[in-house]
Design an enzyme around this catalytic site. Structure first.
Site, short mmCIF file in Angstrom:
data_model
loop_
_atom_site.label_atom_id
_atom_site.label_comp_id
_atom_site.label_asym_id
_atom_site.label_seq_id
_atom_site.Cartn_x
_atom_site.Cartn_y
_atom_site.Cartn_z
CD GLU A 1 10.14 -2.15 8.04
OE1 GLU A 1 10.59 -1.75 6.96
OE2 GLU A 1 9.70 -3.37 8.23
N GLY B 1 6.44 -6.95 0.55
CA GLY B 1 5.80 -6.74 1.72
C GLY B 1 6.61 -7.21 2.86
CB SER B 2 5.55 -8.35 6.34
OG SER B 2 4.74 -9.74 6.04
CB ALA C 1 -2.22 -2.86 -0.58
CE LYS D 1 -3.30 -9.14 -2.26
NZ LYS D 1 -4.23 -7.69 -1.68
CD1 TRP E 1 0.14 -1.39 3.29
CD2 TRP E 1 0.38 0.83 3.20
NE1 TRP E 1 0.77 -0.99 4.62
CE2 TRP E 1 1.05 0.36 4.36
CE3 TRP E 1 0.62 2.18 3.30
CZ2 TRP E 1 1.48 0.96 5.46
CZ3 TRP E 1 1.19 3.04 4.07
CH2 TRP E 1 2.04 2.56 5.23
#
Length: 463
Positions: free
Chosen positions: A366, A210-211, A159, A157, A133
């Site tokens: 983080e 991402g994560s 966010a 895809k 995002w």
């Protein structure tokens, strides 16, 4: 309605738009359509693919103001940053429009006179991407452009918080002439779509930003079909300031790397590591500048710090600040909030923390927020040890005017992206990616198209 995503403005909590969630049947059909289009798209010559990408870039630039406003509405970042991101996004399309024409093969001298060996490159197949995002335009084009340039169909895809920017970019790609089955988007919850992507026999490569925990899960779930992977995962960037550093430059560049997008970037400085002889002076200078930053709605022309994307992100930031204060950190700026949980907006004022220690959570995890924790060091060896004391290795920064010091720090930092007297090292022309648990592969530069290509060699005998 359960079958829609509610896209809200994080600066006000207001509903912007409801977006349809695609069903599993629709997503699987989109994957099949993308797979089927591969047979045609791979045969489109490189010059034509380049032309289509150039036209896409042109259309994005023609709609720059519109896309930037969409981005600010759904993401919250200041409009000036959104406009900059549109330029950043198109720079990837422009770069890979050129790289499409530079996918070269080679010949290898054979071991006998009767053979000839030819090495060629071919597109890998359907690429499925999952984007974050915080940079809804640039992270999408950084994946889509090299895939399309290589001859791969692409499905993304976005966010759930920020689907509108991606949807508009895909619409413009279709308007540019790229076939609708060659570039597609699907909307849905990450766990659902991720499983469909990893399980699909049609998908040959997954690209994810991402994560780290989610990245690890995608890797595990893709093992059965041995998919190719590009992973740009979490970071915990150190920023080292040596004793000889230009403090004014270091403060300016720290502001850039730490507080862009309200600190919600994977490469922003998370640990400010300053030599003990200058730490007080640096901290005061930084705090003085941080207090000048204007917090507010990203659509306001003077806003420099926008909202936190959601309540979960806000609570993580606050918990880290409170933990640091409880353990002895001193607040030099910030630690102020403008929050309305009922309406759904969360502002964290840019914060500077001094006297930070290793046992504080903010030094271990983080933050993804506008908080600068400052810790001091005595020797360069100690600074390097602090910087590398993390499982992550995405970005790092350091400031010194001594070439020996700079060379030593560079050689000993275990990070994929390093800025020397530079808080903004990213670009379409450079390889972006991390070491250790920060990811696999690189995006950008010539390295960025490699993951979308297979290598095969032909040995011709009996000449």
């Amino acid at each position: 309605m359960a079958n829609v995503l509610r896209v809200n403005n994080p600066a006000t909590g207001e509903l912007i738009q409801e977006v349809k969630i695609h069903s599993e049947e629709e997503i699987n059909q989109a994957l099949k359509n993308g797979h089927d289009s591969f047979k045609r798209w791979r045969k489109v010559n490189a010059h034509e693919r380049s032309r289509l990408l150039q036209r896409w870039s042109q259309l994005v630039q023609e709609h720059k103001e519109e896309i930037a406003k969409i981005m600010t509405l759904e993401n919250g970042k200041p409009l000036k940053e959104s406009l900059g991101e549109v330029d950043y996004a198109t720079s990837y399309i422009d770069w890979y429009a050129e790289e499409a024409k530079r996918i070269y093969g080679r010949t290898i001298p054979a071991s006998t006179e009767s053979k000839r060996i030819i090495v060629s490159r071919q597109p890998i197949g359907l690429v499925a991407a999952i984007t974050p995002w915080n940079f809804p335009a640039a992270m999408m084009t950084r994946k889509a452009a090299p895939a399309l340039a290589a001859g791969c169909p692409f499905i993304v895809k976005p966010a759930v918080e920020t689907p509108l920017t991606t949807m508009r970019l895909v619409e413009l790609a279709h308007e540019a002439g790229i076939p609708t089955d060659v570039i597609q988007y699907v909307n849905g919850r990450g766990s659902v779509v991720g499983d469909l992507f990893t399980q699909s026999e049609y998908v040959r490569k997954i690209s994810f930003t991402g994560s780290t925990p989610i990245g690890k899960q995608l890797i595990k779930n893709s093992a059965d079909t041995v998919k190719h992977m590009t992973m740009e995962l979490g970071g915990h960037a150190p920023l080292i300031i040596a004793e000889d550093a230009d403090l004014d430059l270091a403060v300016q560049q720290t502001l850039i790397t730490k507080y862009r997008n309200a600190g919600q970037t994977c490469v922003c400085a998370n640990r400010i590591i300053v030599h003990e002889n200058i730490v007080d002076q640096f901290a005061e200078k930084l705090a003085e500048e941080v207090k000048k930053l204007k917090v507010g709605n990203g659509l306001d022309s003077d806003t420099q710090i926008g909202p936190i994307i959601n309540e979960k992100g806000y609570e993580k930031i606050v918990s880290q600040i409170e933990d640091a204060i409880d353990k002895g950190a001193e607040v030099l700026a910030g630690n102020q909030y403008d929050v309305n949980k009922d309406q759904g907006y969360y502002f964290v004022y840019p914060t500077v923390l001094k006297n930070v220690s290793a046992d504080m959570v903010i030094m271990q995890e983080e933050t993804f927020g506008p908080v600068a924790p400052i810790v001091s060091f005595k020797t360069l060896e100690e600074a390097i040890e602090i910087a590398n004391s993390t499982p992550y290795g995405l970005a790092a920064y350091f400031f010194t005017n001594d070439y020996k010091t700079g060379t030593y720090i560079h050689d000993n930092l275990d990070f994929g992206i390093i800025g020397w007297n530079d808080g903004a090292p990213s670009g379409a022309h450079v390889p972006f990616g991390g070491m250790k648990e920060s990811g696999l592969g690189r995006e950008g530069s010539i390295e960025g198209i490699e993951p979308y290509l297979e290598t095969k060699y032909l040995s011709i005998g009996n000449l």
